[in-house]
Design a protein around this motif. Structure first.
Motif, PDB file in Angstrom:
ATOM      1  N   ASP A  76      39.415  39.227  35.094  1.00 52.14           N
ATOM      2  CA  ASP A  76      39.540  39.728  33.785  1.00 52.14           C
ATOM      3  C   ASP A  76      40.072  38.511  32.785  1.00 52.14           C
ATOM      4  O   ASP A  76      39.965  38.366  31.459  1.00 52.14           O
ATOM      5  CB  ASP A  76      40.748  40.662  33.408  1.00 52.14           C
ATOM      6  N   SER A  77      40.482  37.274  33.532  1.00 55.21           N
ATOM      7  CA  SER A  77      41.191  35.949  32.714  1.00 55.21           C
ATOM      8  C   SER A  77      40.230  35.024  32.784  1.00 55.21           C
ATOM      9  O   SER A  77      40.555  33.992  32.143  1.00 55.21           O
ATOM     10  CB  SER A  77      42.220  35.642  33.740  1.00 55.21           C
ATOM     11  N   GLN A  78      38.828  35.335  33.212  1.00 56.43           N
ATOM     12  CA  GLN A  78      37.792  34.347  32.991  1.00 56.43           C
ATOM     13  C   GLN A  78      36.752  34.668  32.016  1.00 56.43           C
ATOM     14  O   GLN A  78      36.720  35.436  31.351  1.00 56.43           O
ATOM     15  CB  GLN A  78      37.036  34.378  34.317  1.00 56.43           C
ATOM     16  N   ASP A  79      36.490  33.448  31.482  1.00 54.92           N
ATOM     17  CA  ASP A  79      35.415  33.329  30.206  1.00 54.92           C
ATOM     18  C   ASP A  79      33.901  33.429  30.826  1.00 54.92           C
ATOM     19  O   ASP A  79      33.059  33.869  30.036  1.00 54.92           O
ATOM     20  CB  ASP A  79      35.529  32.233  29.561  1.00 54.92           C
ATOM     21  N   GLU A  80      33.674  32.718  32.034  1.00 53.18           N
ATOM     22  CA  GLU A  80      32.549  32.800  32.478  1.00 53.18           C
ATOM     23  C   GLU A  80      31.656  33.950  32.969  1.00 53.18           C
ATOM     24  O   GLU A  80      32.713  34.691  33.423  1.00 53.18           O
ATOM     25  CB  GLU A  80      32.602  31.635  33.821  1.00 53.18           C
ATOM     26  N   PRO A  81      30.602  34.263  33.072  1.00 53.55           N
ATOM     27  CA  PRO A  81      29.804  35.532  33.659  1.00 53.55           C
ATOM     28  C   PRO A  81      30.456  35.554  35.042  1.00 53.55           C
ATOM     29  O   PRO A  81      30.369  34.428  35.862  1.00 53.55           O
ATOM     30  CB  PRO A  81      28.395  35.294  33.543  1.00 53.55           C
ATOM     31  N   ILE A  82      30.457  36.841  35.701  1.00 55.58           N
ATOM     32  CA  ILE A  82      31.014  37.111  36.948  1.00 55.58           C
ATOM     33  C   ILE A  82      30.053  38.044  37.707  1.00 55.58           C
ATOM     34  O   ILE A  82      29.607  39.131  37.207  1.00 55.58           O
ATOM     35  CB  ILE A  82      32.414  37.502  36.958  1.00 55.58           C
ATOM     36  N   LYS A  83      29.743  37.619  38.739  1.00 50.48           N
ATOM     37  CA  LYS A  83      28.820  38.431  39.689  1.00 50.48           C
ATOM     38  C   LYS A  83      29.780  38.893  40.823  1.00 50.48           C
ATOM     39  O   LYS A  83      30.187  37.874  41.720  1.00 50.48           O
ATOM     40  CB  LYS A  83      27.512  37.861  39.974  1.00 50.48           C
ATOM     41  N   TRP A  84      29.575  40.122  41.297  1.00 56.65           N
ATOM     42  CA  TRP A  84      30.146  40.501  42.444  1.00 56.65           C
ATOM     43  C   TRP A  84      29.261  40.646  43.817  1.00 56.65           C
ATOM     44  O   TRP A  84      28.247  41.126  43.442  1.00 56.65           O
ATOM     45  CB  TRP A  84      30.986  41.965  42.556  1.00 56.65           C
ATOM     46  N   TYR A  85      29.735  40.288  44.901  1.00 51.62           N
ATOM     47  CA  TYR A  85      28.815  40.247  46.154  1.00 51.62           C
ATOM     48  C   TYR A  85      29.798  41.076  47.178  1.00 51.62           C
ATOM     49  O   TYR A  85      31.117  40.721  47.229  1.00 51.62           O
ATOM     50  CB  TYR A  85      28.667  39.012  46.792  1.00 51.62           C
ATOM     51  N   ALA A 126      30.916  33.819  41.294  1.00 46.81           N
ATOM     52  CA  ALA A 126      30.805  34.691  42.453  1.00 46.81           C
ATOM     53  C   ALA A 126      32.073  35.179  43.234  1.00 46.81           C
ATOM     54  O   ALA A 126      32.820  34.378  43.638  1.00 46.81           O
ATOM     55  CB  ALA A 126      30.013  33.978  43.379  1.00 46.81           C
ATOM     56  N   ILE A 127      32.230  36.308  43.018  1.00 45.88           N
ATOM     57  CA  ILE A 127      33.474  36.978  43.705  1.00 45.88           C
ATOM     58  C   ILE A 127      32.904  37.682  44.992  1.00 45.88           C
ATOM     59  O   ILE A 127      32.042  38.555  44.667  1.00 45.88           O
ATOM     60  CB  ILE A 127      34.259  37.919  42.812  1.00 45.88           C
ATOM     61  N   TYR A 128      33.373  37.509  45.950  1.00 49.74           N
ATOM     62  CA  TYR A 128      32.878  37.857  47.555  1.00 49.74           C
ATOM     63  C   TYR A 128      33.996  38.740  47.928  1.00 49.74           C
ATOM     64  O   TYR A 128      35.276  38.467  47.888  1.00 49.74           O
ATOM     65  CB  TYR A 128      32.647  36.697  48.225  1.00 49.74           C
ATOM     66  N   HIS A 166      36.878  48.491  49.939  1.00 48.56           N
ATOM     67  CA  HIS A 166      37.364  47.261  49.463  1.00 48.56           C
ATOM     68  C   HIS A 166      38.449  47.414  48.538  1.00 48.56           C
ATOM     69  O   HIS A 166      38.952  46.605  47.850  1.00 48.56           O
ATOM     70  CB  HIS A 166      36.247  46.773  48.540  1.00 48.56           C
ATOM     71  N   ARG A 167      38.989  48.799  48.599  1.00 58.46           N
ATOM     72  CA  ARG A 167      39.999  49.042  47.516  1.00 58.46           C
ATOM     73  C   ARG A 167      41.299  48.043  47.715  1.00 58.46           C
ATOM     74  O   ARG A 167      41.856  47.690  46.538  1.00 58.46           O
ATOM     75  CB  ARG A 167      40.632  50.384  47.626  1.00 58.46           C
ATOM     76  N   TRP A 169      26.702  38.037  51.726  1.00 56.63           N
ATOM     77  CA  TRP A 169      26.885  36.909  51.840  1.00 56.63           C
ATOM     78  C   TRP A 169      25.623  35.794  51.865  1.00 56.63           C
ATOM     79  O   TRP A 169      25.582  34.764  51.017  1.00 56.63           O
ATOM     80  CB  TRP A 169      27.659  36.135  53.007  1.00 56.63           C
ATOM     81  N   ASN A 170      24.520  36.381  52.412  1.00 54.61           N
ATOM     82  CA  ASN A 170      23.051  35.572  52.470  1.00 54.61           C
ATOM     83  C   ASN A 170      22.468  35.574  51.042  1.00 54.61           C
ATOM     84  O   ASN A 170      22.223  34.562  50.555  1.00 54.61           O
ATOM     85  CB  ASN A 170      22.169  36.472  53.165  1.00 54.61           C
ATOM     86  N   GLU A 171      22.926  36.467  50.285  1.00 53.29           N
ATOM     87  CA  GLU A 171      22.577  36.487  48.937  1.00 53.29           C
ATOM     88  C   GLU A 171      23.333  35.395  47.868  1.00 53.29           C
ATOM     89  O   GLU A 171      22.624  34.730  47.222  1.00 53.29           O
ATOM     90  CB  GLU A 171      22.574  37.879  47.934  1.00 53.29           C
ATOM     91  N   LEU A 172      24.487  35.390  48.367  1.00 55.43           N
ATOM     92  CA  LEU A 172      25.617  34.625  47.419  1.00 55.43           C
ATOM     93  C   LEU A 172      25.042  33.093  48.111  1.00 55.43           C
ATOM     94  O   LEU A 172      24.997  32.254  47.179  1.00 55.43           O
ATOM     95  CB  LEU A 172      27.108  34.922  47.896  1.00 55.43           C
ATOM     96  N   GLU A 173      24.834  33.019  49.183  1.00 55.61           N
ATOM     97  CA  GLU A 173      24.395  31.804  49.482  1.00 55.61           C
ATOM     98  C   GLU A 173      23.363  31.041  49.193  1.00 55.61           C
ATOM     99  O   GLU A 173      23.166  30.178  48.778  1.00 55.61           O
ATOM    100  CB  GLU A 173      24.468  31.587  51.381  1.00 55.61           C
TER     101      GLU A 173
END
Length: 197
Positions: free
Chosen positions: A30-39, A6-8, A18-19, A53-57
């Motif tokens: 980009d350097s990770q192999d695991e799936p990523i989800k942005w919050y 989870a990238i928050y 957020h830029r 944050w509530n969704e991530l939690e």
């Protein structure tokens, strides 16, 4: 059940974007192999009650998240109690926390110590800022100063993102005039920001 990283990303107000955080986070992703989800959230760091944050939690609690990644620890929140209870919960659920700018990794003992120190610093900064603002307002009122005068919507705020840009440009040796022009603030305001560090 497959887990994801989870990238928050959070900014404090609807006028910010957020830029400034994204390039570092995207490089890391980009350097990770695991799936990523942005919050993402546009909300104050003084409360942990935010939609993204509530969704991530919720996903952390249901075991869907392997680690949480943030640009800087203060993106998670600005209260020591909120952050330290979050660190405890992440450790209990075996979810790692990585803060790119702070060089923090909760999977190490040094990282856990540093996380608690940074949480206390974030709260201290927040309290000092509030005290300074209250003192400034009290002084201005005592001198009979009034606010206003500019057209509605034209007041420029010193946002977290602007502070980061000011610090970065100063570290690179840029002159105050250039920094003021880049962030759209006055030179006295830039000096005021730099005095805080």
């Amino acid at each position: 059940m497959s887990k994801h990283i989870a990238i928050y990303v959070r900014v404090s107000s609807k006028t910010q974007d957020h830029r400034s955080q994204l390039p570092d986070l995207e490089r890391w992703a980009d350097s990770q192999d695991e799936p990523i989800k942005w919050y993402k959230d546009k909300a104050s760091g003084k409360t942990m009650n935010r939609p993204g944050w509530n969704e991530l939690e919720s996903n952390i609690r249901s075991g869907k998240v392997s680690q949480v990644v943030v640009w800087r620890l203060d993106r998670l929140g600005r209260t020591a109690s909120g952050l330290t209870s979050l660190f405890d919960e992440l450790q209990i659920r075996k979810v790692n926390l990585v803060s790119i700018k702070d060089g923090l990794d909760l999977s190490t003992a040094a990282g856990r110590l540093m996380a608690n120190v940074l949480a206390s610093v974030a709260q201290y900064d927040n309290e000092v800022r509030s005290e300074r603002q209250a003192a400034g307002i009290a002084k201005a009122k005592a001198q009979g100063k009034k606010w206003g005068g500019s057209k509605k919507g034209t007041r420029t705020k010193v946002t977290d993102d602007r502070i980061e840009i000011i610090r970065h440009m100063k570290e690179k040796g840029k002159p105050i005039t250039a920094i003021a022009k880049a962030v759209g603030l006055s030179r006295p305001t830039i000096y005021g920001v730099l005095e805080q560090f």
